[in-house]
Design an enzyme around this catalytic site. Structure first.
Site, PDB file in Angstrom:
ATOM      1  N   GLU A 205      55.144  81.218  21.522  1.00  0.00           N
ATOM      2  CA  GLU A 205      54.082  81.872  20.767  1.00  0.00           C
ATOM      3  C   GLU A 205      52.925  82.337  21.643  1.00  0.00           C
ATOM      4  O   GLU A 205      51.846  82.657  21.137  1.00  0.00           O
ATOM      5  CB  GLU A 205      53.591  80.942  19.656  1.00  0.00           C
ATOM      6  CG  GLU A 205      54.706  80.636  18.663  1.00  0.00           C
ATOM      7  CD  GLU A 205      54.271  79.770  17.507  1.00  0.00           C
ATOM      8  OE1 GLU A 205      53.100  79.329  17.498  1.00  0.00           O
ATOM      9  OE2 GLU A 205      55.088  79.531  16.606  1.00  0.00           O
ATOM     10  N   GLU A 285      48.492  70.503  10.777  1.00  0.00           N
ATOM     11  CA  GLU A 285      49.681  70.959  10.059  1.00  0.00           C
ATOM     12  C   GLU A 285      50.854  70.018  10.324  1.00  0.00           C
ATOM     13  O   GLU A 285      51.027  69.539  11.449  1.00  0.00           O
ATOM     14  CB  GLU A 285      50.021  72.375  10.526  1.00  0.00           C
ATOM     15  CG  GLU A 285      51.274  72.976   9.933  1.00  0.00           C
ATOM     16  CD  GLU A 285      51.611  74.303  10.574  1.00  0.00           C
ATOM     17  OE1 GLU A 285      52.810  74.645  10.597  1.00  0.00           O
ATOM     18  OE2 GLU A 285      50.700  74.991  11.084  1.00  0.00           O
ATOM     19  N   ASP A 312      53.757  72.612   5.946  1.00  0.00           N
ATOM     20  CA  ASP A 312      54.653  73.707   6.323  1.00  0.00           C
ATOM     21  C   ASP A 312      56.078  73.293   5.963  1.00  0.00           C
ATOM     22  O   ASP A 312      56.614  73.694   4.931  1.00  0.00           O
ATOM     23  CB  ASP A 312      54.508  74.007   7.810  1.00  0.00           C
ATOM     24  CG  ASP A 312      55.519  75.030   8.317  1.00  0.00           C
ATOM     25  OD1 ASP A 312      56.130  75.734   7.493  1.00  0.00           O
ATOM     26  OD2 ASP A 312      55.712  75.130   9.549  1.00  0.00           O
ATOM     27  N   LYS A 337      54.831  81.203   4.842  1.00  0.00           N
ATOM     28  CA  LYS A 337      55.798  81.918   5.672  1.00  0.00           C
ATOM     29  C   LYS A 337      56.768  82.632   4.740  1.00  0.00           C
ATOM     30  O   LYS A 337      57.552  81.985   4.045  1.00  0.00           O
ATOM     31  CB  LYS A 337      56.562  80.951   6.589  1.00  0.00           C
ATOM     32  CG  LYS A 337      55.704  80.300   7.670  1.00  0.00           C
ATOM     33  CD  LYS A 337      56.520  79.287   8.454  1.00  0.00           C
ATOM     34  CE  LYS A 337      55.739  78.721   9.643  1.00  0.00           C
ATOM     35  NZ  LYS A 337      56.490  77.649  10.337  1.00  0.00           N
ATOM     36  N   ARG A 366      56.307  83.290  12.583  1.00  0.00           N
ATOM     37  CA  ARG A 366      57.302  82.337  13.047  1.00  0.00           C
ATOM     38  C   ARG A 366      57.362  82.434  14.566  1.00  0.00           C
ATOM     39  O   ARG A 366      56.864  83.389  15.162  1.00  0.00           O
ATOM     40  CB  ARG A 366      58.691  82.627  12.460  1.00  0.00           C
ATOM     41  CG  ARG A 366      58.810  82.567  10.956  1.00  0.00           C
ATOM     42  CD  ARG A 366      58.315  81.274  10.331  1.00  0.00           C
ATOM     43  NE  ARG A 366      59.014  80.061  10.719  1.00  0.00           N
ATOM     44  CZ  ARG A 366      59.907  79.421   9.966  1.00  0.00           C
ATOM     45  NH1 ARG A 366      60.240  79.905   8.774  1.00  0.00           N
ATOM     46  NH2 ARG A 366      60.461  78.289  10.368  1.00  0.00           N
ATOM     47  N   SER A 367      58.001  81.455  15.195  1.00  0.00           N
ATOM     48  CA  SER A 367      58.062  81.484  16.658  1.00  0.00           C
ATOM     49  C   SER A 367      58.928  82.634  17.159  1.00  0.00           C
ATOM     50  O   SER A 367      58.716  83.160  18.254  1.00  0.00           O
ATOM     51  CB  SER A 367      58.577  80.149  17.201  1.00  0.00           C
ATOM     52  OG  SER A 367      59.794  79.794  16.590  1.00  0.00           O
TER      53      SER A 367
END
Length: 424
Positions: A205, A285, A312, A337, A366-367
């Site tokens: 990321e 998170e 998440d 997401k 997202r990654s």
């Protein structure tokens, strides 16, 4: 004229060099909407299912030709002739066509690509930007970014257990200044890591992935970098963590292997409470595993009055999982997401449910990302006030920041930066 006349999917590559689905939805007047689907590395067990080919001779089994075929075949057959402005009907048709609870037959990556591309086509047909089309006239709040500047866990090849160490520039006057502040801290951190003889290679990321064992060492580097960049930690810039604890929850224990710790749920709560006491952390998170409901309740009771506790893997943007969390008093925020649930309609339903329950929402990438910047528009459309979209490196991350800057400019004097309003 807003009738869908063609839908076409293709296999493209994401930021990790893995295949993903891109979809074009074309309307009768020639308008086209295009969307590319992201993919996660640390995925929740309750997410909608991403369809992969499994053919080891192509992309190590990660190809998405079957998902593309589903779009070009069954889904196109069902949707061609529908009105693109009827988003609820489009999404409901695909959910019914799939026929499974987790979208595993057609694939959430196939369904989401069509859902978002249809929304984009409809917005263009209505001559509106996506944030305005989805959010209406009230869409005007620019989110505080959670900027991931040190990567660990599944996002990096280092011993750091916690997956993301982030900064939140709440004192900025606007998104443009927030991005600048983040960039200045990011580059200062690079100098600090280099001076300490640590790697300045980056993770999935865009954050640095130094060979640091201790969570506290990582936090200390960030605090020092904030100060050296000319800002005050805990006043102008705060810290946020994504533990991704499900990834290191083994046999009922939180195995922080980088630090040599094996913690019970109660000990993990105490561990995190100590970090909050010692550092200006305002958001954590996935601090507990996705199935550790008792641990989540204990954490929320201990820290929920002063820290944003984001679910998440716990919620996977799913209204049913969220309803359970609300009922149990677990967490106080939901990460959003779109690919976890698989349609725009269901995403907006979950966001609304969280808001009505007094939860905050954090729009997230997202990654595995692409140049698609849809989530920037959705963050503004929902007025959620916060966005997670990586570091100040990698064009797949910067595409979202740059889109937010453009949106702020387009909104002019009506634009509001969420800023300190997110503080508990």
């Amino acid at each position: 004229m807003s009738t869908i006349i063609d839908i076409h999917a293709r296999e493209i590559l994401d930021s990790r060099g893995n295949p993903t689905v891109e979809v074009d939805v074309i309307l009768e007047d020639g308008t086209m909407g295009r969307a590319a689907v992201p993919s996660g590395a640390s995925t929740g067990a309750y997410e909608a299912v991403e369809r992969r080919d499994g053919d080891k001779t192509r992309y190590m089994g990660k190809g998405v030709l079957e998902a593309c075929a589903a779009v070009n075949g069954e889904i196109a057959d069902a949707l061609v002739g529908l009105d693109a402005t009827e988003q609820v009907d489009i999404d409901a048709s695909m959910i019914e066509l799939d026929g499974t609870a987790n979208k595993s037959r057609l694939g959430a990556n196939a369904i989401l690509g069509v859902s978002l591309a249809a929304a984009k086509a409809a917005a263009d047909y209505c001559t509106q930007p996506l944030y305005r089309y989805v959010g209406g006239t009230s869409a005007r709040v620019l989110p505080v970014p959670m900027m991931n500047i040190i990567n660990g866990g599944e996002h990096a090849d280092n011993p750091i257990d916690i997956q993301e160490f982030m900064i939140m520039p709440v004192a900025a006057d606007n998104i443009r200044d927030a991005v600048r502040m983040g960039s200045e801290v990011f580059h200062t951190l690079k100098k600090e890591l280099s001076a300490a003889g640590l790697s300045t290679g980056i993770g999935d990321e865009g954050g640095f992935a130094p060979n640091i064992n201790s969570t506290r060492d990582a936090l200390d580097f960030i605090l020092k970098s904030i100060e050296k960049a000319g800002y005050k930690p805990g006043e102008e810039i705060y810290l946020a963590l994504d533990c991704a604890a499900t990834e290191y929850f083994k046999n009922g224990k939180y195995e922080l292997s980088g630090e040599g710790k094996s913690l019970t749920s109660e000990e993990n709560v105490a561990y995190l409470a100590a970090l909050v006491a010692d550092y200006p952390i305002i958001s954590i998170e996935d601090a507990m595993s996705e199935d550790d409901w008792d641990g989540w309740k204990a954490l929320t009771d201990a820290l929920g009055h002063k820290v944003q506790l984001v679910g998440d893997d716990l919620f996977v943007t799913n209204p049913e999982r969220l309803a359970t969390g609300i009922e149990r008093g677990s967490a106080n925020s939901m990460l959003v997401k779109v690919n976890q649930i698989g349609t725009l309609t269901e995403t907006l339903k979950a966001v609304d449910m969280a808001h009505r329950a007094g939860f905050t929402n954090v729009m997230s990438h997202r990654s595995g990302e692409t140049e698609d910047a849809t989530i920037a528009d959705l963050a503004v459309a929902t007025n959620c006030g916060q966005i997670k979209t990586g570091s100040l490196a990698r064009s797949d991350r910067l595409a979202k920041y740059n889109q937010l800057i453009r949106i702020e400019e387009a909104l002019g004097e009506t634009a509001e930066y969420a800023g300190r309003s997110i503080l508990r």
